[in-house]
Every structure is written in structure tokens, then in C-alpha cells.
Design an enzyme around this catalytic site. Sequence first.
Site, PDB file in Angstrom:
ATOM      1  N   SER A 239      14.419  35.442  28.469  1.00  0.00           N
ATOM      2  CA  SER A 239      15.523  36.356  28.143  1.00  0.00           C
ATOM      3  C   SER A 239      16.237  36.801  29.418  1.00  0.00           C
ATOM      4  O   SER A 239      17.460  36.931  29.441  1.00  0.00           O
ATOM      5  CB  SER A 239      15.005  37.590  27.410  1.00  0.00           C
ATOM      6  OG  SER A 239      14.440  37.248  26.175  1.00  0.00           O
TER       7      SER A 239
ATOM      8  N   LYS B 141      11.477  48.821  30.708  1.00  0.00           N
ATOM      9  CA  LYS B 141      12.205  47.608  31.094  1.00  0.00           C
ATOM     10  C   LYS B 141      13.715  47.819  31.056  1.00  0.00           C
ATOM     11  O   LYS B 141      14.474  46.908  31.410  1.00  0.00           O
ATOM     12  CB  LYS B 141      11.825  46.440  30.181  1.00  0.00           C
ATOM     13  CG  LYS B 141      10.396  45.963  30.402  1.00  0.00           C
ATOM     14  CD  LYS B 141      10.165  44.589  29.825  1.00  0.00           C
ATOM     15  CE  LYS B 141       8.821  44.056  30.295  1.00  0.00           C
ATOM     16  NZ  LYS B 141       8.533  42.733  29.751  1.00  0.00           N
TER      17      LYS B 141
ATOM     18  N   HIS C 147      11.669  31.843  21.967  1.00  0.00           N
ATOM     19  CA  HIS C 147      10.983  32.777  21.065  1.00  0.00           C
ATOM     20  C   HIS C 147      10.958  32.219  19.639  1.00  0.00           C
ATOM     21  O   HIS C 147       9.943  32.289  18.948  1.00  0.00           O
ATOM     22  CB  HIS C 147      11.727  34.127  21.008  1.00  0.00           C
ATOM     23  CG  HIS C 147      11.657  34.952  22.248  1.00  0.00           C
ATOM     24  ND1 HIS C 147      12.780  35.460  22.857  1.00  0.00           N
ATOM     25  CD2 HIS C 147      10.595  35.394  22.982  1.00  0.00           C
ATOM     26  CE1 HIS C 147      12.416  36.190  23.912  1.00  0.00           C
ATOM     27  NE2 HIS C 147      11.110  36.159  24.015  1.00  0.00           N
TER      28      HIS C 147
ATOM     29  N   ARG D 209       4.443  29.907  29.156  1.00  0.00           N
ATOM     30  CA  ARG D 209       5.377  28.925  29.702  1.00  0.00           C
ATOM     31  C   ARG D 209       4.781  28.227  30.918  1.00  0.00           C
ATOM     32  O   ARG D 209       4.645  27.029  30.953  1.00  0.00           O
ATOM     33  CB  ARG D 209       6.702  29.593  30.091  1.00  0.00           C
ATOM     34  CG  ARG D 209       7.572  29.886  28.903  1.00  0.00           C
ATOM     35  CD  ARG D 209       8.583  30.931  29.219  1.00  0.00           C
ATOM     36  NE  ARG D 209       7.927  32.218  29.466  1.00  0.00           N
ATOM     37  CZ  ARG D 209       8.549  33.358  29.606  1.00  0.00           C
ATOM     38  NH1 ARG D 209       9.861  33.391  29.582  1.00  0.00           N
ATOM     39  NH2 ARG D 209       7.884  34.466  29.794  1.00  0.00           N
TER      40      ARG D 209
HETATM   41  P1  ADP Z   1       7.525  40.806  27.004  1.00  0.00           P
HETATM   42  O1  ADP Z   1       8.311  41.938  27.575  1.00  0.00           O
HETATM   43  O2  ADP Z   1       6.401  41.268  26.118  1.00  0.00           O
HETATM   44  O3  ADP Z   1       7.084  39.780  28.002  1.00  0.00           O
HETATM   45  P2  ADP Z   1       9.405  38.806  26.031  1.00  0.00           P
HETATM   46  O4  ADP Z   1      10.420  39.000  24.962  1.00  0.00           O
HETATM   47  O5  ADP Z   1       9.883  38.484  27.398  1.00  0.00           O
HETATM   48  O6  ADP Z   1       8.540  40.125  25.990  1.00  0.00           O
HETATM   49  O7  ADP Z   1       8.382  37.660  25.611  1.00  0.00           O
HETATM   50  C1  ADP Z   1       7.613  37.772  24.429  1.00  0.00           C
HETATM   51  C2  ADP Z   1       6.625  36.637  24.376  1.00  0.00           C
HETATM   52  O8  ADP Z   1       7.319  35.404  24.199  1.00  0.00           O
HETATM   53  C3  ADP Z   1       5.781  36.456  25.632  1.00  0.00           C
HETATM   54  O9  ADP Z   1       4.465  36.062  25.243  1.00  0.00           O
HETATM   55  C4  ADP Z   1       6.459  35.349  26.376  1.00  0.00           C
HETATM   56  O10 ADP Z   1       5.552  34.640  27.195  1.00  0.00           O
HETATM   57  C5  ADP Z   1       6.929  34.491  25.206  1.00  0.00           C
HETATM   58  N1  ADP Z   1       8.082  33.659  25.551  1.00  0.00           N
HETATM   59  C6  ADP Z   1       9.252  34.056  26.084  1.00  0.00           C
HETATM   60  N2  ADP Z   1      10.073  33.012  26.274  1.00  0.00           N
HETATM   61  C7  ADP Z   1       9.395  31.909  25.848  1.00  0.00           C
HETATM   62  C8  ADP Z   1       9.678  30.509  25.816  1.00  0.00           C
HETATM   63  N3  ADP Z   1      10.820  30.028  26.295  1.00  0.00           N
HETATM   64  N4  ADP Z   1       8.745  29.681  25.295  1.00  0.00           N
HETATM   65  C9  ADP Z   1       7.561  30.164  24.856  1.00  0.00           C
HETATM   66  N5  ADP Z   1       7.220  31.476  24.883  1.00  0.00           N
HETATM   67  C10 ADP Z   1       8.118  32.336  25.372  1.00  0.00           C
END
Ligand code: ADP
Length: 159
Positions: A129, A42, A18, A91
Site C-alpha cells: 500500500s 500509522k 491483498h 512477501r
Molecule cells: P499492516 O499495517 O497490518 O501491515 P497492511 O495492509 O500493510 O497492514 O498488510 C496487511 C497484510 O497483508 C500483511 O500481512 C501484509 O504482509 C499482507 N500484504 C500486503 N501486501 C501484500 C501483497 N502484495 N501480497 C501478499 N500479502 C500482502
Amino acid sequence: MHVRAIYPGTFDPITKGHYDVAKRASLMFDELVIGVAASPNKNPFFSLEERVELAQEVVADLPNVQVREFTGLLVEFAKEVEGQVIIRGLRAISDFEYEVQIAGVNRHLSPSIETVFIAASQDYTFLSSSIVREIAKLGGDVSSFIHPRVLQAFAVKLG
Ligand code: ADP
């Protein structure tokens, strides 16, 4: 033209993946607002307050980035903070279908807001996460995936 972008997500918790996306977006746009979604469906491990606080501490070194919480529709939050661009990270192909669908829905709801995808850095393509939470709960070493402050928050939470 001053462009404010929004990077929404659950951030449960914020990872180095992130942070990498936030940093790169912060270099592309004048301002970046990280929108931490309440995401009650979630059932997040960290509370909304904890997720916001951790994100704030992790991005403290990025001068044009701020962190806000939101509930409800993303496009409404975008309007509220006057964001013109939504940032999402990609990803793998597995992210693609869902992300493009959401981007289409958001464009339908608010045609003036553009979604921009940022490809994950090689080092973080496997990082999520949920993976970090799983490893941490099982007592594994997650120190290379998260900021030390987030590591500390896990230690407190997991006792
Ligand atoms: P959500 O519940 O909206 O998916 P996340 O916190 O899981 O929330 O992810 C937020 C954003 O960050 C999403 O667009 C996800 O694809 C991106 N993201 C999460 N982990 C990574 C990573 N390791 N590299 C690039 N983007 C990421």
C-alpha cells in the site's frame, strides 16, 4: 468444523496483493473476515470509513468474505467475531521477522488462535500500500496495482 479466519491489516488502501491473499484464504476457510485496523499510529492516508468501504467494494465478488473495522488488540477483535485463525501475507524475508514476532505475541495473548501465513503471488511480491500511495501522490500510473474503484478514490482524494 466451521472455521472463520480473520485477515487483519491497515489496508491503506486495499491492493491487488491483498485481494489475492483474501481470495486464496476464502477458498481455504469457511468464512473470512477482513479486519481493517484503525491504525492511528500509522496516520493513514484514507480514513477508516474509506478503507472499509473500498475493501467492501473490492471483495464484493467473494461470497464468504465480509469486512469489519476494529480498534485495539487484534486478539480481542478475533474473539469478538469468533475467529479461530489469523491470516497474514508474506512477501519477502523482510516481512518474516516482524510477522513471526507478532504471531508469537498473539499466541501468547490467545493460545487458541492460530496464525497462518500465505505467501504472496509472484506478481505481487513487490506490491505494498505504501508503494502505491507514493506513486499515486507523485502522479504515476497505479492502475495495475489496485481495483478501479480504489483508483477513483485516489483521484478524488488527490484532486
Ligand atoms: P499492516 O499495517 O497490518 O501491515 P497492511 O495492509 O500493510 O497492514 O498488510 C496487511 C497484510 O497483508 C500483511 O500481512 C501484509 O504482509 C499482507 N500484504 C500486503 N501486501 C501484500 C501483497 N502484495 N501480497 C501478499 N500479502 C500482502
